[in-house]
Design an enzyme around this catalytic site. Structure first.
Site, PDB file in Angstrom:
ATOM      1  N   ASN A 217       0.874  -1.175   0.000  1.00  0.00           N
ATOM      2  CA  ASN A 217       0.000   0.000   0.000  1.00  0.00           C
ATOM      3  C   ASN A 217       0.910   1.223   0.000  1.00  0.00           C
ATOM      4  O   ASN A 217       1.493   1.570   1.023  1.00  0.00           O
ATOM      5  CB  ASN A 217      -0.880  -0.024   1.269  1.00  0.00           C
TER       6      ASN A 217
ATOM      7  N   LYS B  43       0.159   4.264  -0.372  1.00  0.00           N
ATOM      8  CA  LYS B  43      -0.488   5.466   0.188  1.00  0.00           C
ATOM      9  C   LYS B  43      -0.270   6.671  -0.737  1.00  0.00           C
ATOM     10  O   LYS B  43      -0.245   6.505  -1.950  1.00  0.00           O
ATOM     11  CB  LYS B  43       0.026   5.730   1.612  1.00  0.00           C
TER      12      LYS B  43
ATOM     13  N   HIS C 242      -9.466   1.268   4.923  1.00  0.00           N
ATOM     14  CA  HIS C 242      -8.182   1.414   5.621  1.00  0.00           C
ATOM     15  C   HIS C 242      -8.384   2.333   6.823  1.00  0.00           C
ATOM     16  O   HIS C 242      -9.185   3.277   6.773  1.00  0.00           O
ATOM     17  CB  HIS C 242      -7.138   1.999   4.657  1.00  0.00           C
TER      18      HIS C 242
ATOM     19  N   GLU D 286      -6.760   4.723   7.903  1.00  0.00           N
ATOM     20  CA  GLU D 286      -6.563   6.154   7.630  1.00  0.00           C
ATOM     21  C   GLU D 286      -7.825   6.756   7.005  1.00  0.00           C
ATOM     22  O   GLU D 286      -8.143   7.922   7.241  1.00  0.00           O
ATOM     23  CB  GLU D 286      -5.328   6.350   6.732  1.00  0.00           C
TER      24      GLU D 286
ATOM     25  N   GLU E 213      -5.364  -5.040  10.613  1.00  0.00           N
ATOM     26  CA  GLU E 213      -4.323  -4.031  10.828  1.00  0.00           C
ATOM     27  C   GLU E 213      -4.584  -3.308  12.145  1.00  0.00           C
ATOM     28  O   GLU E 213      -5.398  -2.364  12.185  1.00  0.00           O
ATOM     29  CB  GLU E 213      -4.360  -3.005   9.690  1.00  0.00           C
TER      30      GLU E 213
ATOM     31  N   GLY F 157       2.514   2.123  10.741  1.00  0.00           N
ATOM     32  CA  GLY F 157       3.477   3.212  10.570  1.00  0.00           C
ATOM     33  C   GLY F 157       4.181   3.626  11.849  1.00  0.00           C
ATOM     34  O   GLY F 157       4.799   4.684  11.907  1.00  0.00           O
TER      35      GLY F 157
ATOM     36  N   SER G  77       3.418  -2.326  10.377  1.00  0.00           N
ATOM     37  CA  SER G  77       4.879  -2.387  10.534  1.00  0.00           C
ATOM     38  C   SER G  77       5.453  -3.763  10.206  1.00  0.00           C
ATOM     39  O   SER G  77       6.364  -4.239  10.880  1.00  0.00           O
ATOM     40  CB  SER G  77       5.290  -1.943  11.940  1.00  0.00           C
TER      41      SER G  77
HETATM   42  C1  PEP Z   1      -0.742   0.137   6.155  1.00  0.00           C
HETATM   43  O1  PEP Z   1      -0.916   1.333   6.129  1.00  0.00           O
HETATM   44  O2  PEP Z   1      -1.568  -0.621   5.623  1.00  0.00           O
HETATM   45  C2  PEP Z   1       0.433  -0.368   6.860  1.00  0.00           C
HETATM   46  C3  PEP Z   1       0.411  -1.585   7.305  1.00  0.00           C
HETATM   47  O3  PEP Z   1       1.491   0.513   7.031  1.00  0.00           O
HETATM   48  P1  PEP Z   1       2.929   0.175   7.686  1.00  0.00           P
HETATM   49  O4  PEP Z   1       3.405  -1.113   7.057  1.00  0.00           O
HETATM   50  O5  PEP Z   1       3.780   1.328   7.340  1.00  0.00           O
HETATM   51  O6  PEP Z   1       2.696  -0.001   9.148  1.00  0.00           O
END
Ligand code: PEP
Length: 259
Positions: free
Chosen positions: A13, A15, A99, A101, A171, A177, A217
């Site tokens: 992803n 973003k 997601h 976000e 998630e 992040g 992460s």
């Molecule tokens: C995401 O935004 O779907 C995500 C898992 O980000 P990160 O791997 O940076 O934690």
């Protein structure tokens, strides 16, 4: 039934990162090592503005193309939005929906995400439906309750015959992040809960075919352990998907577990 019925899906992803030219450079690097292997499904989800350029590069490779969002309506007065059909036209086959976000910054609710999931399936796109608890919810020991309600709300009315097109991404919001990752055991507990909910809704055989990704992460140094859990069928990767090396290493972990 065993995990062997599901092929790992390693999804990036990106973003709001990479313009079209940068996206092409990144995907070319990925293609060199991942473009002709079929053991693991590899997916990149660039911003809308790079979809067409990336589609042109990956057309003869095994890398799949995904979008990061879509609107549930097929067309109309929805300024700034794109439909399932518009994405299909760009050879997009997956779409990330709900997601955290989008839930946080754009107030997306389970009910709205549900309309997108149904529209994606109707439009022949595979939705990657994101769920996960906040830190506050985990600390209040509400993780399982929150995730159950998100899964049920987002998947309401999904016809059983289309359920194998679904991908779920667990998630935990506190791990996205932040560099903090759920331990493999913590993640597996929630993945098993999700698999149970899928069994209740779609039956055992179908539930065993649906991939449940972990996101938060995921990095080269924790991917193998996470991916080796019984109900973790891949990763939705943010930060580490922006560097070809790191993303490919995560894919290598999935390959090692597949062979
Ligand atoms: C995401 O935004 O779907 C995500 C898992 O980000 P990160 O791997 O940076 O934690």
């Amino acid at each position: 039934m065993s995990k062997a019925v599901r092929k790992y899906l390693i999804a990036g992803n990106w973003k709001m990162n990479k313009n079209a030219a940068e996206a092409v450079d990144l995907v070319k690097e990925l293609q060199l090592e991942a473009g002709d292997q079929f053991l693991v499904s590899v997916l990149v989800c660039p911003p809308f503005t790079a979809l067409e350029s990336v589609a042109g590069i990956i057309e003869d490779s095994s890398i799949h193309l995904g979008a990061q969002n879509m609107h549930p309506e097929p067309s109309g007065a929805y300024t700034g939005e794109v439909s399932a059909e518009m994405l299909r036209h760009l050879f997009v086959t997956f779409v990330i929906l709900g997601h955290s976000e989008r839930r946080q910054y754009f107030n997306e609710t389970d009910a709205f995400i549900n309309t997108k999931v149904l529209a994606a399936l109707n439009g022949s796109l595979k939705p990657i439906v994101c769920v996960g608890e906040t830190l506050e919810e985990r600390e209040a020991e509400r993780t399982l309750e929150v995730v159950s309600s998100q899964v049920k709300g987002c998947l309401e009315g999904v016809p059983e015959e289309k359920a194998d097109q679904l991908v779920i991404a667990y998630e935990p919001v506190w791990a996205i992040g932040t560099g903090k990752t759920a331990t493999p055991e913590m993640a597996q507990e929630v993945h098993a809960l999700i698999r149970g909910l899928l069994k209740e809704q779609f039956g055992e055989v179908m539930a065993e075919r649906i991939r449940i990704l972990y996101g938060g992460s995921m990095k080269p140094d924790n991917a193998y352990e996470l991916l080796s859990q019984e109900d973790i069928d891949g990763g939705l990767i943010g930060g580490a998907s922006l560097q070809a090396r790191a993303f490919l290493k995560i894919m290598e972990s999935a390959r090692a577990l597949s062979s």
